[in-house]
Design a protein around this motif. Structure first.
Motif, PDB file in Angstrom:
ATOM      1  N   LEU A  11      -2.267   9.871  -9.748  1.00 18.15           N
ATOM      2  CA  LEU A  11      -1.819   9.161 -10.947  1.00 18.15           C
ATOM      3  C   LEU A  11      -2.779   8.052 -11.383  1.00 18.15           C
ATOM      4  N   ASP A  12      -3.777   7.723 -10.579  1.00 20.23           N
ATOM      5  CA  ASP A  12      -4.730   6.678 -10.958  1.00 20.23           C
ATOM      6  C   ASP A  12      -5.375   6.933 -12.319  1.00 20.23           C
ATOM      7  N   PRO A  13      -5.832   8.167 -12.612  1.00 20.37           N
ATOM      8  CA  PRO A  13      -6.429   8.396 -13.936  1.00 20.37           C
ATOM      9  C   PRO A  13      -5.425   8.220 -15.086  1.00 20.37           C
ATOM     10  N   VAL A  14      -4.169   8.487 -14.828  1.00 24.10           N
ATOM     11  CA  VAL A  14      -3.138   8.340 -15.862  1.00 24.10           C
ATOM     12  C   VAL A  14      -2.887   6.862 -16.133  1.00 24.10           C
ATOM     13  N   VAL A  15      -2.800   6.076 -15.068  1.00 20.90           N
ATOM     14  CA  VAL A  15      -2.512   4.650 -15.196  1.00 20.90           C
ATOM     15  C   VAL A  15      -3.698   3.899 -15.791  1.00 20.90           C
ATOM     16  N   GLY A  16      -4.908   4.282 -15.398  1.00 22.12           N
ATOM     17  CA  GLY A  16      -6.086   3.561 -15.876  1.00 22.12           C
ATOM     18  C   GLY A  16      -6.038   2.120 -15.418  1.00 22.12           C
ATOM     19  N   ARG A  17      -6.287   1.185 -16.312  1.00 22.17           N
ATOM     20  CA  ARG A  17      -6.266  -0.248 -15.959  1.00 22.17           C
ATOM     21  C   ARG A  17      -4.882  -0.851 -16.118  1.00 22.17           C
ATOM     22  N   ARG A  18      -3.935  -0.063 -16.542  1.00 23.34           N
ATOM     23  CA  ARG A  18      -2.585  -0.575 -16.780  1.00 23.34           C
ATOM     24  C   ARG A  18      -1.698  -0.319 -15.572  1.00 23.34           C
ATOM     25  N   ALA A  19      -0.416  -0.387 -15.766  1.00 23.00           N
ATOM     26  CA  ALA A  19       0.579  -0.100 -14.732  1.00 23.00           C
ATOM     27  C   ALA A  19       1.523   0.954 -15.278  1.00 23.00           C
ATOM     28  N   GLY A  20       2.332   1.489 -14.409  1.00 26.40           N
ATOM     29  CA  GLY A  20       3.303   2.484 -14.840  1.00 26.40           C
ATOM     30  C   GLY A  20       4.528   2.441 -13.951  1.00 26.40           C
ATOM     31  N   ALA A  21       5.551   3.165 -14.386  1.00 27.56           N
ATOM     32  CA  ALA A  21       6.794   3.192 -13.627  1.00 27.56           C
ATOM     33  C   ALA A  21       7.477   4.541 -13.789  1.00 27.56           C
ATOM     34  N   PHE A  22       8.160   4.927 -12.733  1.00 27.63           N
ATOM     35  CA  PHE A  22       9.043   6.090 -12.778  1.00 27.63           C
ATOM     36  C   PHE A  22      10.397   5.569 -13.229  1.00 27.63           C
ATOM     37  N   ALA A  88      19.568   1.060 -10.673  1.00 26.94           N
ATOM     38  CA  ALA A  88      19.475   0.019  -9.648  1.00 26.94           C
ATOM     39  C   ALA A  88      18.027  -0.380  -9.388  1.00 26.94           C
ATOM     40  N   ALA A  89      17.084   0.528  -9.696  1.00 28.97           N
ATOM     41  CA  ALA A  89      15.672   0.259  -9.410  1.00 28.97           C
ATOM     42  C   ALA A  89      14.787   1.189 -10.223  1.00 28.97           C
ATOM     43  N   VAL A  90      13.521   0.824 -10.327  1.00 31.96           N
ATOM     44  CA  VAL A  90      12.479   1.717 -10.835  1.00 31.96           C
ATOM     45  C   VAL A  90      11.349   1.686  -9.804  1.00 31.96           C
ATOM     46  N   VAL A  91      10.550   2.714  -9.801  1.00 32.03           N
ATOM     47  CA  VAL A  91       9.392   2.768  -8.904  1.00 32.03           C
ATOM     48  C   VAL A  91       8.168   2.436  -9.731  1.00 32.03           C
ATOM     49  N   THR A  92       7.419   1.427  -9.305  1.00 30.34           N
ATOM     50  CA  THR A  92       6.260   0.969 -10.064  1.00 30.34           C
ATOM     51  C   THR A  92       4.962   1.376  -9.379  1.00 30.34           C
ATOM     52  N   LEU A  93       3.918   1.458 -10.180  1.00 32.75           N
ATOM     53  CA  LEU A  93       2.629   1.894  -9.663  1.00 32.75           C
ATOM     54  C   LEU A  93       1.513   1.199 -10.427  1.00 32.75           C
ATOM     55  N   ARG A  94       0.541   0.724  -9.688  1.00 35.71           N
ATOM     56  CA  ARG A  94      -0.697   0.179 -10.258  1.00 35.71           C
ATOM     57  C   ARG A  94      -1.848   0.960  -9.655  1.00 35.71           C
ATOM     58  N   ARG A  95      -2.886   1.115 -10.420  1.00 34.15           N
ATOM     59  CA  ARG A  95      -4.060   1.884  -9.963  1.00 34.15           C
ATOM     60  C   ARG A  95      -4.541   1.394  -8.596  1.00 34.15           C
ATOM     61  N   GLY A  96      -4.708   2.348  -7.672  1.00 34.61           N
ATOM     62  CA  GLY A  96      -5.246   2.038  -6.358  1.00 34.61           C
ATOM     63  C   GLY A  96      -4.282   1.343  -5.408  1.00 34.61           C
ATOM     64  N   GLN A  97      -3.045   1.132  -5.827  1.00 32.28           N
ATOM     65  CA  GLN A  97      -2.070   0.444  -4.981  1.00 32.28           C
ATOM     66  C   GLN A  97      -0.916   1.376  -4.629  1.00 32.28           C
ATOM     67  N   PRO A  98      -0.194   1.063  -3.572  1.00 32.04           N
ATOM     68  CA  PRO A  98       0.944   1.903  -3.213  1.00 32.04           C
ATOM     69  C   PRO A  98       2.099   1.744  -4.201  1.00 32.04           C
ATOM     70  N   ALA A  99       2.914   2.765  -4.299  1.00 34.79           N
ATOM     71  CA  ALA A  99       4.112   2.716  -5.138  1.00 34.79           C
ATOM     72  C   ALA A  99       5.081   1.693  -4.554  1.00 34.79           C
ATOM     73  N   ARG A 100       5.747   0.971  -5.424  1.00 42.56           N
ATOM     74  CA  ARG A 100       6.696  -0.069  -4.998  1.00 42.56           C
ATOM     75  C   ARG A 100       8.054   0.173  -5.652  1.00 42.56           C
ATOM     76  N   LEU A 101       9.096  -0.126  -4.914  1.00 46.10           N
ATOM     77  CA  LEU A 101      10.452  -0.050  -5.441  1.00 46.10           C
ATOM     78  C   LEU A 101      10.796  -1.416  -6.022  1.00 46.10           C
ATOM     79  N   LEU A 102      11.094  -1.461  -7.304  1.00 47.50           N
ATOM     80  CA  LEU A 102      11.466  -2.704  -7.970  1.00 47.50           C
ATOM     81  C   LEU A 102      12.979  -2.688  -8.176  1.00 47.50           C
ATOM     82  N   LEU A 103      13.682  -3.478  -7.367  1.00 50.33           N
ATOM     83  CA  LEU A 103      15.139  -3.548  -7.489  1.00 50.33           C
ATOM     84  C   LEU A 103      15.498  -4.307  -8.753  1.00 50.33           C
ATOM     85  N   LEU A 104      16.460  -3.778  -9.493  1.00 53.81           N
ATOM     86  CA  LEU A 104      16.822  -4.377 -10.778  1.00 53.81           C
ATOM     87  C   LEU A 104      18.103  -5.183 -10.709  1.00 53.81           C
TER      88      LEU A 104
END
Length: 112
Positions: A11-22, A88-104
């Motif tokens: 997913l790094d090429p999709v995210v590019g310099r930005r961030a994304g979330a599931f 209850a949560a979304v999963v976040t992702l930044r280029r080159g970093q592990p996916a994180r669970l963001l509790l809402l």
């Protein structure tokens, strides 16, 4: 495939310099809903995601399945959408970093 606390180089090429979330609109508050209601909620979520780059996906495990979107967007906006669709949560992702669970929301404040 993305997993919490693991990198997802695909997913790094999709995210590019930005961030994304599931993000999903399925099964609000973690309660199983009929597919027709989940699909209706998903269509509403798609309306909110029209202006951002998205990839469809599905999550599953332990007898649980739901469709989601990987959306390239500001993580504050992703959190807002997750709350709007009663997640209850979304999963976040930044280029080159592990996916994180963001509790809402705190589980103690979940209805029912």
């Amino acid at each position: 495939m993305a997993r919490i606390s693991r990198r997802c180089p695909a997913l790094d090429p999709v995210v590019g310099r930005r961030a994304g979330a599931f993000i999903t609109a399925w099964n609000p508050w973690g309660r199983r809903c009929p597919d027709r209601l989940n699909r209706r909620a998903d269509l509403a979520l798609q309306g909110w995601l029209r202006a951002v780059r998205c990839l469809p996906g599905a999550g599953q495990g332990r007898g649980w399945r739901e469709e989601h979107w990987f959306a390239v967007m500001d993580l504050r906006r992703a959190a807002m959408l997750g709350r709007r669709f009663r997640q209850a949560a979304v999963v976040t992702l930044r280029r080159g970093q592990p996916a994180r669970l963001l509790l809402l929301r705190d589980r103690s404040s979940t209805p029912g």
